[in-house]
Design an enzyme around this catalytic site. Structure first.
Site, PDB file in Angstrom:
ATOM      1  N   GLU A 112     -69.457 -25.276  33.374  1.00 16.30           N
ATOM      2  CA  GLU A 112     -70.683 -25.804  33.372  1.00 16.30           C
ATOM      3  C   GLU A 112     -71.211 -26.545  32.350  1.00 16.30           C
ATOM      4  OE1 GLU A 112     -74.387 -27.038  35.620  1.00 16.30           O
ATOM      5  OE2 GLU A 112     -72.266 -26.138  36.163  1.00 16.30           O
TER       6      GLU A 112
ATOM      7  N   HIS B 112     -60.857 -23.659   9.678  1.00  9.01           N
ATOM      8  CA  HIS B 112     -62.026 -24.230   8.922  1.00  9.01           C
ATOM      9  C   HIS B 112     -63.415 -24.422   9.606  1.00  9.01           C
ATOM     10  CE1 HIS B 112     -63.476 -27.690   6.175  1.00  9.01           C
ATOM     11  NE2 HIS B 112     -64.383 -27.014   6.812  1.00  9.01           N
TER      12      HIS B 112
ATOM     13  N   HIS C 248     -71.475 -30.735  10.968  1.00  7.84           N
ATOM     14  CA  HIS C 248     -70.171 -30.037  10.603  1.00  7.84           C
ATOM     15  C   HIS C 248     -70.451 -28.370  10.506  1.00  7.84           C
ATOM     16  CE1 HIS C 248     -66.708 -28.619   8.742  1.00  7.84           C
ATOM     17  NE2 HIS C 248     -67.142 -28.392   7.663  1.00  7.84           N
TER      18      HIS C 248
END
Length: 263
Positions: A144, A200, A120
């Site tokens: 790519e 966030h 995270h």
């Protein structure tokens, strides 16, 4: 938060120990875990005390602590749980330190997807792209670094011409309140390997800690690139140039991503 060992998803989590050798560098260790925290801090992913990681290593689950500066985390600060016995193996000496509030999200994702690692981040690119894109998903094609993303349906890497799609959910006052929105992503987007949280950050999951780290790096690059593309009025998805691969066997990749580093 309440003790993680009482979390329902953790109590239903099962690990397949026959797959221990699918990491090139071996199972995650506490030494590598803390080194990655420092690296992620330096990348701008886990500044302050934000961001988190959970990794399965053998029969154990390692999760970063809450409210600690990630570049200063020591091995003894990492929470460790025995998955088979559903017990806490290690916790920081300072009893005031708690396990990351993302822990219940990690256990849900791992249980539902079979992933061994979840990262995270609070990167600036992940935050900004969700403010620039008003829809409920981020999409980009013909880049790519898309080849650095694992496709859980095929067990291979995505192709250059594929469209990478990452669901976007709204933010909540705390990470633990993202449990149901993320459950909705897992139910409605079974091919997803990541989710963006508006204003966030980003969650990424994969079959090994190595593949998850690689995908997080590739996705963060693509998000940063996308911001510049939008500034220059360049379409993120090339609708008119999709290609078909005549020989898919040439594109086979292992879960280790040993042959899929972008060039």
């Amino acid at each position: 938060m309440s003790e993680f060992i009482s979390d329902s998803n953790f109590n239903e989590l099962v690990v397949d120990t026959t797959l221990d050798n699918r990491n090139d560098e071996g199972p995650m260790t506490l030494e590598n875990f803390t080194k990655l925290m420092v690296q992620f801090y330096e990348l701008g992913w886990m500044r302050g005390s934000g961001g988190a990681m959970g990794c399965i290593s053998g029969k154990e689950l390692m999760i970063s602590p809450s409210a600690l500066q990630k570049e200063r985390i020591r091995e003894q600060d990492v929470f460790v749980y025995n998955i088979s016995e559903k017990t806490e193996v290690q916790r920081p000496p300072n009893k005031r330190i708690t396990v990351s509030s993302c822990s219940v999200l990690f256990s849900l994702i791992m249980k539902e997807t079979g992933s061994e690692c979840v990262i995270h981040t609070h990167s600036k690119s992940a935050n900004l792209i969700t403010q620039l894109i008003k829809t409920d998903s981020f999409e980009i094609s013909h880049q790519e670094y898309i080849k650095g993303i694992y496709d859980p349906f095929s067990g291979k890497a995505l192709k250059y011409s594929d469209t990478l799609s990452i669901p976007i959910i709204d933010n909540m006052p705390s990470e633990s309140q993202l449990l149901e929105p993320i459950r909705g992503v897992l139910d409605n987007h079974p091919q997803a390997i990541a989710v963006l949280v508006r204003n966030h950050g980003l969650f990424v999951w994969g079959p090994t800690w190595e593949s998850t780290k690689i995908m997080t790096e590739c996705i963060d690059y693509l998000l940063e690139l996308s911001i510049d593309m939008l500034k220059n009025n360049i379409a993120l998805v090339n609708e008119g140039a999709f290609e078909k691969e005549d020989n898919l066997s040439e594109k086979l990749r292992t879960l280790m991503f040993s042959d899929m580093a972008p060039v």
